[in-house]
Write an enzyme that holds these catalytic residues in place. Structure first.
Site, short mmCIF file in Angstrom:
data_model
loop_
_atom_site.label_atom_id
_atom_site.label_comp_id
_atom_site.label_asym_id
_atom_site.label_seq_id
_atom_site.Cartn_x
_atom_site.Cartn_y
_atom_site.Cartn_z
N LYS A 198 0.85 -1.20 0.00
CA LYS A 198 0.00 0.00 0.00
C LYS A 198 0.87 1.24 0.00
CE LYS A 198 -1.80 2.85 2.80
NZ LYS A 198 -1.92 4.08 1.95
N SER A 252 5.83 7.59 9.85
CA SER A 252 5.99 8.34 11.09
C SER A 252 6.02 7.42 12.31
CB SER A 252 4.84 9.34 11.26
OG SER A 252 3.63 8.67 11.55
N GLY A 256 3.68 4.22 13.28
CA GLY A 256 4.42 2.98 13.51
C GLY A 256 4.04 2.31 14.82
N GLU A 273 10.33 1.16 10.12
CA GLU A 273 11.37 2.17 9.84
C GLU A 273 10.69 3.52 10.00
OE1 GLU A 273 13.38 4.97 8.69
OE2 GLU A 273 12.80 4.35 6.66
N CYS A 307 13.75 10.83 6.11
CA CYS A 307 13.73 10.43 7.53
C CYS A 307 15.10 10.60 8.18
CB CYS A 307 13.24 8.99 7.67
SG CYS A 307 14.19 7.78 6.75
N GLU A 404 10.28 16.17 14.69
CA GLU A 404 10.63 15.98 13.29
C GLU A 404 9.75 16.89 12.43
OE1 GLU A 404 11.55 12.29 10.29
OE2 GLU A 404 9.74 12.14 11.51
#
Length: 503
Positions: A198, A252, A256, A273, A307, A404
């Site tokens: 996806k 993110s 996650g 990740e 990232c 972030e």
């Protein structure tokens, strides 16, 4: 409806790219393009203009079930896991060749879909994906177990087998759509798994193209299915599906964590990740003028939508102002523009919502008292552009330092000595990557093992190689992409004990 991107004056793109983008885009299940069960679609907008680009089928849980069942059947009864390793390897080598042959098409689609400069998309994203595909293809023939000497005595023999884990559900982000699709798909296929992929609803087109190329290369139908849609209606049902054996997610940290919880309900193996706030540590012996462009690339590459972006800059006091001066020159002279313009060095952000989020952090930085040292350029209001931004004299408690931002925003501060900088960079919930800039090998070797990060670069930032594991510590994730570590994540280890003694 918003003006179509292909009307009026537009940058030159190939006829093949235009034909692909403007055709019908459905889900890719069982080797066929099909509409969503609900018939619903979502719109895609071109980031450099904000104009409508195309529409794509929007999957729901019914579509997820269809895709997972297709991959389940392909794994349980299909030819892919039962092929010889050399047969799978050959097909994946063909796929790598097709990726390379279609590099301009894939790059142009990627640029139209998420905004990045077309040269970067072609020469970095697509070509490195072809190399990655070849690297992982080679692993198909190198998956070995081991023989062990059992303590039970003569007549007992033990060994291990490495077997594909099964059906993989994979979700990828919008910042490197084609690269991430390859990262999730190719290693799993090399191991003998099947995949339901996806992509982000902000950048789905190149994932659909990858699925077509996989069929052309000889990957059997059902081995790779692609469902398009949002996280709530397509992503969440996929990650919670009881028939997937492995969940692999890049995105993110907040999402996650939710995926990790969903995976635990079914004891699904998981690789996450996630996010980062990666520091670039510049020691006092570095030459500010010679490293300025590479420091700038560390944060402004892909408009900071990386990232591992070097979004925190920590410079030793004696060269702090000199580094800022040189870095500001580079930032103020970066060519910001449409990704299809080959003179562009930094493109727009991927969406209007993300542009507004990044701009809110820039406003927050001003409110928090950080010193803005870059010029505030006038950006094209029709596109999703944000000017390269550097804040100086930041404190470690500022939100622009701890959170972030995922955009072209660098936060800088100075430090006195190594003990101080190590303590400060480790005082973060993230631990994805870091870089050290120095020619003093002793100091570099002292700092490297003390940094709590999965990746440490020296005198560079952001390079990636298929052979070197990629992933982080702490809230930056679980598991690794790339290298033999990634292949291992798609395998189960089976122990076999044979008693061949005379009865």
């Amino acid at each position: 409806m918003t003006q179509h991107f292909f009307t009026g004056q537009n940058p030159n793109i190939t006829t093949e790219t235009k034909a692909f983008v403007t055709r019908y885009h459905g889900l890719f299940i069982d080797g066929q393009t099909m509409p969503a069960a609900s018939g619903e679609t979502f719109d895609v907008f071109e980031p450099s203009t904000g104009h409508w680009l195309t529409s794509i089928a929007a999957a729901n849980s019914e579509d997820v079930n269809r895709a997972v069942q297709s991959s389940r059947n392909a794994f349980d009864t299909g030819p892919w896991p039962r092929m010889t390793p050399a047969e799978r390897e050959l097909i994946l080598f063909r796929l790598a060749d097709l990726i390379e042959q279609n590099k301009q098409l894939i790059a142009e689609i990627e640029t139209l879909d998420m905004g990045k400069p077309v040269i970067e998309a072609r020469d970095i994203d697509v070509m490195e994906s072809a190399s990655y595909c070849r690297y992982m293809a080679g692993w198909a023939t190198k998956l070995d177990g081991r023989v062990t000497q059992l303590s039970a005595g003569p007549g007992n023999f033990g060994y291990t087998r490495k077997e594909p884990i099964g059906v993989v559900g994979a979700i990828i982000p919008w910042n490197f759509p084609f690269s991430m699709a390859c990262w999730k798909v190719i290693a799993a296929l090399a191991a003998g798994c099947t995949v339901v992929l996806k992509p982000s609803e902000l950048a789905s087109l190149t994932s659909l193209k990858l699925a077509e190329l996989a069929i052309e290369a000889g990957v059997p139908t059902g081995v790779l299915n692609v469902i398009t849609g949002d996280g709530q209606n397509a992503g969440a049902p996929l990650m919670a599906h009881p028939s997937i054996n492995k969940a692999s997610f890049t995105g993110s940290t907040a999402v996650g964590k939710m995926i990790g919880k969903a995976a635990m309900e079914n004891l699904t193996r998981v690789t996450l990740e996630l996010g980062g706030k990666s520091p670039m540590i510049v020691l006092g012996d570095a030459d500010p003028a010679s490293i300025a462009e590479e420091l700038a690339a560390g944060i402004f590459f892909n408009a900071g939508q990386v990232c591992t972006a070097g979004s925190r800059l920590l410079v030793q006091e004696k060269i702090y102002e000199d580094v800022l001066l040189e870095l500001t020159k580079v930032a103020n002279n970066l060519v910001v523009g449409a990704g299809l313009d080959e003179s562009t060095q930094m493109g727009p952000l991927a969406s209007l919502a993300h542009k507004e989020k990044v701009e809110s952090y820039i406003n927050l930085g001003r409110e928090e008292g950080a010193r803005l040292i870059t010029s505030n350029r006038d950006m094209d209001e029709n596109g999703y552009y944000v000017s390269p931004t550097i804040f100086a004299d930041c404190t470690d408690t500022m939100r622009i330092v701890t959170e972030e931002i995922f955009g072209p925003v660098l936060v800088a501060s100075s430090f006195k000595d190594i003990d101080e900088v190590v303590s400060r960079v480790n005082n973060s919930s993230f631990g994805l990557a870091a870089s050290i800039w120095s020619n003093d090998l002793k100091k570099v070797m002292d700092i490297t093992p003390r940094i709590q990060a999965g990746i440490v670069w020296v005198n560079t930032h952001n390079p990636i190689d298929a052979s070197l594991p990629f992933g982080g510590f702490k809230h930056s994730g679980i598991g690794r992409e790339n290298g033999p570590e990634q292949i291992e994540a798609y395998l189960e280890t089976k122990s076999v004990w044979i008693n061949h003694a005379d009865s």
